[in-house]
Scaffold this active site. Structure first.
Site, PDB file in Angstrom:
ATOM      1  N   ALA A  69      -9.739  -8.134   7.133  1.00 48.27           N
ATOM      2  CA  ALA A  69      -8.739  -7.550   8.030  1.00 48.27           C
ATOM      3  C   ALA A  69      -8.888  -8.100   9.435  1.00 48.27           C
ATOM      4  O   ALA A  69      -8.147  -8.971   9.862  1.00 48.27           O
ATOM      5  CB  ALA A  69      -8.846  -6.025   8.021  1.00 48.27           C
ATOM      6  N   ARG A  70      -9.888  -7.605  10.198  1.00 50.73           N
ATOM      7  CA  ARG A  70      -9.988  -7.975  11.613  1.00 50.73           C
ATOM      8  C   ARG A  70     -10.162  -9.475  11.815  1.00 50.73           C
ATOM      9  O   ARG A  70      -9.592 -10.049  12.756  1.00 50.73           O
ATOM     10  CB  ARG A  70     -11.145  -7.210  12.259  1.00 50.73           C
ATOM     11  N   GLN A 108       0.854  -1.183   0.000  1.00 46.52           N
ATOM     12  CA  GLN A 108       0.000   0.000   0.000  1.00 46.52           C
ATOM     13  C   GLN A 108       0.893   1.237   0.000  1.00 46.52           C
ATOM     14  O   GLN A 108       1.733   1.394   0.878  1.00 46.52           O
ATOM     15  CB  GLN A 108      -0.912   0.008   1.221  1.00 46.52           C
ATOM     16  N   TYR A 148      -6.328  10.798   3.748  1.00 46.47           N
ATOM     17  CA  TYR A 148      -4.909  10.971   3.445  1.00 46.47           C
ATOM     18  C   TYR A 148      -4.831  12.000   2.309  1.00 46.47           C
ATOM     19  O   TYR A 148      -5.849  12.543   1.883  1.00 46.47           O
ATOM     20  CB  TYR A 148      -4.298   9.633   3.054  1.00 46.47           C
TER      21      TYR A 148
END
Length: 406
Positions: free
Chosen positions: A346-347, A101, A171
């Site tokens: 993810a989690r 990333q 971002y």
């Protein structure tokens, strides 16, 4: 009649063939040290590769030193390259692909650690940067755009199969998209076309830098989760422009703002006490007193981003990755039926790195993740599920990571 893809069968993403359609989503690991790869960081991603994912994502590799969110974060320096090559080799040895990333944190950057003010499209007070941001000049825009191109080239040199360009979470690229944060009056502000210009130029620079050597993914916000921010009605045309530009091989859809509403992406509990505990004073006191105004709780449900994501899915033909509440074979199959080419987890994988392998053996395997989100504050000390006994984890050094990889 269209056949629903098998999520566990091989699939192509750009020039890369993955062994299945399951991607370990980017979760900042907190396991680099002095901007270099450590053994712990390698072990972290090897665990997911060994656990069966098609591709794991190394997060977050800043395109320049001033784009970091953490002083230990990897950026594309000469010193980091050998360690990154060791990481990609180790993941490949387990049969998985690996993505980096890349992005510039902009107003989310750690200004003090970076030794320079955080950048944003317009002057903005950033609690994360602990001060006012500096509006990006035309030279800053050119510099950061070329830094993305350099990062993509270096990723290919280091053996990465893909790069995921960060266009979300407010971002830098995402903050340019946001009408709330971007108040510029030049060619990079005002209309959606102007606010999207920086993101499109970044994606063009990345494509020109690597061509078709590696896959190029973009992580795009659908909704900032704040009043006056970027929303779905603008995300749809941006996705269409990226498709028309031919700069993206696959699109991963996300939501929320690390700057203004970080819990909006995750849904589930907001761990106020745990967040406060990892910060020094006076931030700790501030979080204790006012954390609930910043860290909101949202009800969790499986595939919680699907409702919005399917609207973009209907507007573009690009392969798309469904993120958010994908936890088991049933939710994976929902994504496949809805026309998504890949899923990102993810989690659930933080709790169980081998979950994909076990789902392949038994489709009824449930996820043990309870969406408490107590994993989130751990990215300052080594990202992990706090409900797993540290003696049984596969990436087990917490605090200062173990050993540079060279």
């Amino acid at each position: 009649m269209t056949t629903t893809p098998d999520v566990l069968a091989p699939a192509e993403i750009g020039p890369v063939t993955l062994r299945n359609r399951i991607i370990k989503a980017a979760t900042y690991e907190g396991l680099s040290h002095h901007a270099r790869v450590t053994k712990d960081l390698v072990d972290f991603h090897v665990a997911y590769a060994r656990g069966g994912v098609g591709m794991t994502t190394v997060a977050y590799c800043a395109v320049s030193k001033d784009g970091r969110t953490d002083r230990h974060q990897v950026y594309w320096s000469d010193e980091a390259m050998a360690g990154l090559r060791r990481l990609t080799d180790a993941v490949h040895d387990e049969g998985a692909a690996v993505s980096a990333q890349i992005g510039h944190a902009g107003p989310v950057a750690d200004a003090r650690a970076n030794g320079s003010p955080a950048l944003s499209p317009s002057r903005h007070f950033s609690g994360i940067a602990r001060g006012w941001t500096r509006p990006a000049t035309p030279e800053d825009i050119r510099r950061v755009t070329q830094a993305h191109a350099r990062a993509a080239r270096r990723a290919a040199e280091a053996g990465f199969d893909a790069v995921e360009v960060h266009l979300g979470h407010n971002y830098l690229a995402s903050s340019f998209l946001s009408p709330r944060i971007n108040r510029r009056t030049d060619a990079y502000g005002g209309s959606l076309e102007n606010r999207a210009r920086f993101a499109r130029e970044v994606m063009r620079a990345v494509r020109d830098a690597v061509g078709g050597r590696i896959a190029i993914l973009a992580k795009l916000n659908m909704d900032d989760g704040v009043p006056g921010g970027f929303w779905l009605d603008e995300a749809i045309p941006v996705a269409q422009w990226l498709e028309q530009d031919g700069t993206v091989d696959a699109l991963e859809l996300t939501a929320g703002s690390s700057l203004l509403n970080p819990m909006y992406l995750f849904k589930g509990d907001a761990p106020h006490a745990e967040f406060a505990a990892v910060f020094p004073q006076p931030i700790r006191l501030g979080l204790k007193l006012a954390g609930r105004r910043f860290l909101h709780s949202y009800p969790y449900e499986d595939t919680y981003l699907l409702k919005d994501a399917r609207q973009i899915r209907a507007a573009v033909k690009l392969p798309m990755i469904l993120l958010g509440g994908v936890t088991d074979r049933a939710t994976m199959d929902v994504a496949m039926r809805e026309g998504f080419a890949f899923v990102a987890m993810a989690r659930a994988l933080l709790r169980e790195p081998d979950l994909v392998r076990r789902i392949a053996a038994d489709a009824a395997t449930p996820s043990l993740c309870i969406h408490c989100n107590k994993c989130m504050p751990t990215n300052f000390t080594g990202t992990r599920c706090v409900l797993v006994d540290r003696t049984t984890t596969r990436h087990a050094t917490w605090g200062k990571p173990e050993g540079y990889v060279s």
